[in-house]
Motif scaffolding. Structure first.
Motif, mmCIF file in Angstrom:
data_model
loop_
_atom_site.group_PDB
_atom_site.id
_atom_site.type_symbol
_atom_site.label_atom_id
_atom_site.label_comp_id
_atom_site.label_asym_id
_atom_site.label_seq_id
_atom_site.Cartn_x
_atom_site.Cartn_y
_atom_site.Cartn_z
ATOM 1 N N TRP A 53 -7.453 -78.441 18.318
ATOM 2 C CA TRP A 53 -7.762 -79.746 18.914
ATOM 3 C C TRP A 53 -8.823 -79.632 19.993
ATOM 4 O O TRP A 53 -9.645 -80.542 20.161
ATOM 5 N N GLN A 54 -8.838 -78.475 20.674
ATOM 6 C CA GLN A 54 -9.941 -78.258 21.616
ATOM 7 C C GLN A 54 -11.266 -78.239 20.845
ATOM 8 O O GLN A 54 -12.272 -78.782 21.297
ATOM 9 N N SER A 88 -2.168 -91.127 22.442
ATOM 10 C CA SER A 88 -1.173 -90.054 22.341
ATOM 11 C C SER A 88 0.222 -90.641 22.179
ATOM 12 O O SER A 88 0.539 -91.689 22.734
ATOM 13 N N PHE A 113 -2.540 -82.493 20.034
ATOM 14 C CA PHE A 113 -2.878 -81.290 20.809
ATOM 15 C C PHE A 113 -1.775 -80.237 20.776
ATOM 16 O O PHE A 113 -2.044 -79.041 20.703
ATOM 17 N N GLN A 140 -3.890 -88.071 18.770
ATOM 18 C CA GLN A 140 -4.346 -86.676 18.719
ATOM 19 C C GLN A 140 -3.128 -85.768 18.786
ATOM 20 O O GLN A 140 -2.083 -86.149 19.311
ATOM 21 N N ALA A 154 -4.035 -82.904 26.600
ATOM 22 C CA ALA A 154 -5.284 -83.274 25.920
ATOM 23 C C ALA A 154 -6.337 -83.723 26.941
ATOM 24 O O ALA A 154 -7.507 -83.347 26.848
ATOM 25 N N GLU A 202 1.800 -84.117 26.004
ATOM 26 C CA GLU A 202 0.664 -83.877 25.117
ATOM 27 C C GLU A 202 -0.571 -84.643 25.605
ATOM 28 O O GLU A 202 -1.687 -84.142 25.527
ATOM 29 N N ASN A 207 -3.540 -75.863 20.042
ATOM 30 C CA ASN A 207 -4.499 -76.125 21.125
ATOM 31 C C ASN A 207 -5.938 -75.810 20.727
ATOM 32 O O ASN A 207 -6.856 -76.567 21.037
#
Ligand SMILES: C[S@@+](CC[C@H](N)C(=O)[O-])C[C@H]1O[C@@H](n2cnc3c(N)ncnc32)[C@H](O)[C@@H]1O
Length: 209
Positions: free
Chosen positions: A135-136, A156, A128, A126, A165, A161, A132
């Protein structure tokens, strides 16, 4: 994995990484103490999957005790999705079915039928740090698409990060049930402390959702 047709790939040096991923994913799922959801017909979302190198690993880990496994991969990059499609064709008579779609993951998830759900949402590496809000949004929509006993798995590249996340997922109400730092992950950049599947974490769906 034996039920998927594995075509030649643009980058073939992934076998050792896949072996590692298979081991850490299996071990982390075992440590979570939760059985895999949906054994009869398991549906897996592989979000931001890129070329979906890990499809064979997912087929092995999540397909071995399932009557049927559907893997739905999505990524923004059309050439990578085309490569995934070419590489991971499912045999129509097998218990493992693959489908890949290119486009914005947020839109793809928003456009699915209201009742379409997944037992597993998987986001490998991911991203992130690279947005932000994006990805949120990916995490939020993935959680909403999970069945009640579904699980969300992230891996990750970086320490910070990964922490960010995990914190974002917890703010969304997800319950973390496993977290593993892979000591054997392949180092990509010593300067940035970046390595392949460096961390892996498993979350359950929020009970209030
Ligand atoms: C670090 S790469 C990980 C790729 C793959 N999961 C892997 O482990 O090799 C992050 C991926 O996120 C994808 N991505 C970025 N923004 C996206 C979006 N809005 N919707 C879908 N995928 C997106 C990129 O195209 C890229 O493939």
């Amino acid at each position: 994995m034996s039920e998927l047709q594995k075509a030649d790939f643009s980058y073939i040096g992934t076998d050792a990484d896949m072996g590692q991923l298979h081991r850490v994913l299996s071990e982390t799922l075992r440590q979570s103490g939760h059985p895999l959801p949906g054994p009869e017909h398991r549906r897996l979302l592989n979000l931001a999957c890129g070329r979906a190198d890990e499809t064979g690993v997912l087929a092995d880990v999540f397909g071995k005790d399932a009557g049927r496994l559907d893997i739905f991969g999505a990524d923004l990059r059309a050439p990578e999705i085309e490569e995934a499609r070419t590489r991971w064709k499912s045999d129509p008579d097998s218990g493992i079915h693959t489908q890949f779609e290119s486009g914005d993951g947020l839109q793809i998830l928003d456009n699915l039928d209201d009742d379409q759900q997944f037992d597993v949402a998987f986001l490998r590496h991911q991203n992130f740090w690279n947005g932000n809000d994006l990805w949120q949004g990916m995490f939020d929509r993935s959680l909403h698409r999970l069945t009640g006993d579904g699980m969300l798995v992230i891996t990750s590249y970086f320490d910070l990060e990964h922490r960010q996340a995990c914190a974002a997922l917890k703010r969304l109400g997800a319950i973390q049930v496993a977290n593993f730092r892979n000591p054997k992950s392949r180092l990509i950049s010593a300067k940035h402390q970046k390595s392949v599947d460096r961390h892996i974490a498993v979350f359950r769906k929020p009970t209030t959702d």
